[in-house]
Design a protein around this motif. Structure first.
Motif, PDB file in Angstrom:
ATOM      1  N   ALA A   1       0.827  -1.207   0.000  1.00  0.00           N
ATOM      2  CA  ALA A   1       0.000   0.000   0.000  1.00  0.00           C
ATOM      3  C   ALA A   1       0.861   1.256   0.000  1.00  0.00           C
ATOM      4  O   ALA A   1       0.553   2.237  -0.666  1.00  0.00           O
ATOM      5  CB  ALA A   1      -0.926  -0.001   1.215  1.00  0.00           C
TER       6      ALA A   1
ATOM      7  N   ASP B   1      -1.782   0.681 -13.114  1.00  0.00           N
ATOM      8  CA  ASP B   1      -1.152   0.058 -11.957  1.00  0.00           C
ATOM      9  C   ASP B   1       0.366   0.136 -12.118  1.00  0.00           C
ATOM     10  O   ASP B   1       0.860   0.678 -13.104  1.00  0.00           O
ATOM     11  CB  ASP B   1      -1.634  -1.386 -11.752  1.00  0.00           C
TER      12      ASP B   1
ATOM     13  N   THR C   1      -9.064   1.446  -3.853  1.00  0.00           N
ATOM     14  CA  THR C   1      -9.221   2.109  -2.559  1.00  0.00           C
ATOM     15  C   THR C   1      -8.389   3.389  -2.460  1.00  0.00           C
ATOM     16  O   THR C   1      -8.346   4.003  -1.414  1.00  0.00           O
ATOM     17  CB  THR C   1      -8.810   1.162  -1.411  1.00  0.00           C
ATOM     18  N   GLN C   2      -7.727   3.763  -3.541  1.00  0.00           N
ATOM     19  CA  GLN C   2      -6.865   4.942  -3.513  1.00  0.00           C
ATOM     20  C   GLN C   2      -7.540   6.151  -4.140  1.00  0.00           C
ATOM     21  O   GLN C   2      -8.210   6.040  -5.168  1.00  0.00           O
ATOM     22  CB  GLN C   2      -5.555   4.679  -4.249  1.00  0.00           C
ATOM     23  N   ALA C   3      -7.334   7.303  -3.517  1.00  0.00           N
ATOM     24  CA  ALA C   3      -7.799   8.579  -4.057  1.00  0.00           C
ATOM     25  C   ALA C   3      -6.568   9.436  -4.329  1.00  0.00           C
ATOM     26  O   ALA C   3      -5.684   9.555  -3.484  1.00  0.00           O
ATOM     27  CB  ALA C   3      -8.723   9.273  -3.066  1.00  0.00           C
ATOM     28  N   LEU C   4      -6.512  10.012  -5.525  1.00  0.00           N
ATOM     29  CA  LEU C   4      -5.390  10.858  -5.920  1.00  0.00           C
ATOM     30  C   LEU C   4      -5.932  12.182  -6.438  1.00  0.00           C
ATOM     31  O   LEU C   4      -6.987  12.217  -7.077  1.00  0.00           O
ATOM     32  CB  LEU C   4      -4.578  10.172  -7.023  1.00  0.00           C
TER      33      LEU C   4
ATOM     34  N   VAL D   1      -1.359   2.477  -7.551  1.00  0.00           N
ATOM     35  CA  VAL D   1      -2.089   3.236  -8.562  1.00  0.00           C
ATOM     36  C   VAL D   1      -1.276   4.461  -8.958  1.00  0.00           C
ATOM     37  O   VAL D   1      -0.789   5.203  -8.110  1.00  0.00           O
ATOM     38  CB  VAL D   1      -3.468   3.686  -8.027  1.00  0.00           C
ATOM     39  N   ARG D   2      -1.125   4.650 -10.260  1.00  0.00           N
ATOM     40  CA  ARG D   2      -0.420   5.827 -10.780  1.00  0.00           C
ATOM     41  C   ARG D   2      -1.373   6.582 -11.687  1.00  0.00           C
ATOM     42  O   ARG D   2      -1.967   5.997 -12.588  1.00  0.00           O
ATOM     43  CB  ARG D   2       0.815   5.414 -11.539  1.00  0.00           C
TER      44      ARG D   2
ATOM     45  N   GLY E   1       2.182   2.527  -3.367  1.00  0.00           N
ATOM     46  CA  GLY E   1       1.261   3.199  -4.267  1.00  0.00           C
ATOM     47  C   GLY E   1       1.038   2.446  -5.563  1.00  0.00           C
ATOM     48  O   GLY E   1       1.604   2.793  -6.581  1.00  0.00           O
TER      49      GLY E   1
ATOM     50  N   ILE F   1     -10.349   8.312  -8.215  1.00  0.00           N
ATOM     51  CA  ILE F   1     -10.460   7.177  -7.298  1.00  0.00           C
ATOM     52  C   ILE F   1     -10.320   5.904  -8.120  1.00  0.00           C
ATOM     53  O   ILE F   1     -11.049   5.700  -9.092  1.00  0.00           O
ATOM     54  CB  ILE F   1     -11.795   7.186  -6.533  1.00  0.00           C
TER      55      ILE F   1
END
Length: 138
Positions: A22, A52, A124-127, A27-28, A25, A121
């Protein structure tokens, strides 16, 4: 007793592995725009890419907003950028991997320093992605 220690060790190792994944990161997200100084009345393009770590496209959703300083002054609702306010204003747009769109800036925003913000989003990640925008008159 040995069995309990082994189970406990496996659980701690699994939690440590999940925490490190986690933190890395998975997610990019990136955003590009056609200009930081678009002309009023002329199409302006933005592109958001979400992948990813391996570079594979991910399903995501994005909320687009315009900020003047810290305040939301515009947001994407259904099919266009409109005046609005509030951190939660705007329609969520679902996509997979890449989302491109066009905005035609109104002349009333000429000379105003804005930030184009995309809240992404994925899983589960928010950027949060931002691009400066100052609209010019043609």
């Amino acid at each position: 007793m040995l069995q309990v220690r082994l189970i406990l060790f496996v659980l701690v190792a699994a939690l440590a592995l999940a925490a490190s994944a986690a933190a890395a990161g998975p997610v990019r997200a990136t955003m590009s725009t056609s200009s930081t100084q678009p002309l009023a009345g002329t199409p302006w393009r933005y592109t958001i890419v979400v992948k990813d770590r391996a570079g594979k496209p991910l399903p995501a959703k994005v909320r687009l907003q315009l900020l003047r300083g810290p305040r939301v002054v515009g947001c994407w609702k259904t099919t266009a950028m409109v005046r609005c306010s509030g951190a939660r204003a705007g329609t969520w747009i679902s996509f997979r991997g890449k989302r491109s769109g066009v905005i035609v800036w109104p002349a009333r925003l000429a000379g105003v320093r804005l930030a184009f913000r995309a809240t992404v989003i994925a899983g589960t990640q928010a950027l949060t992605l931002r691009a400066p925008v100052t609209v010019r008159l043609p």
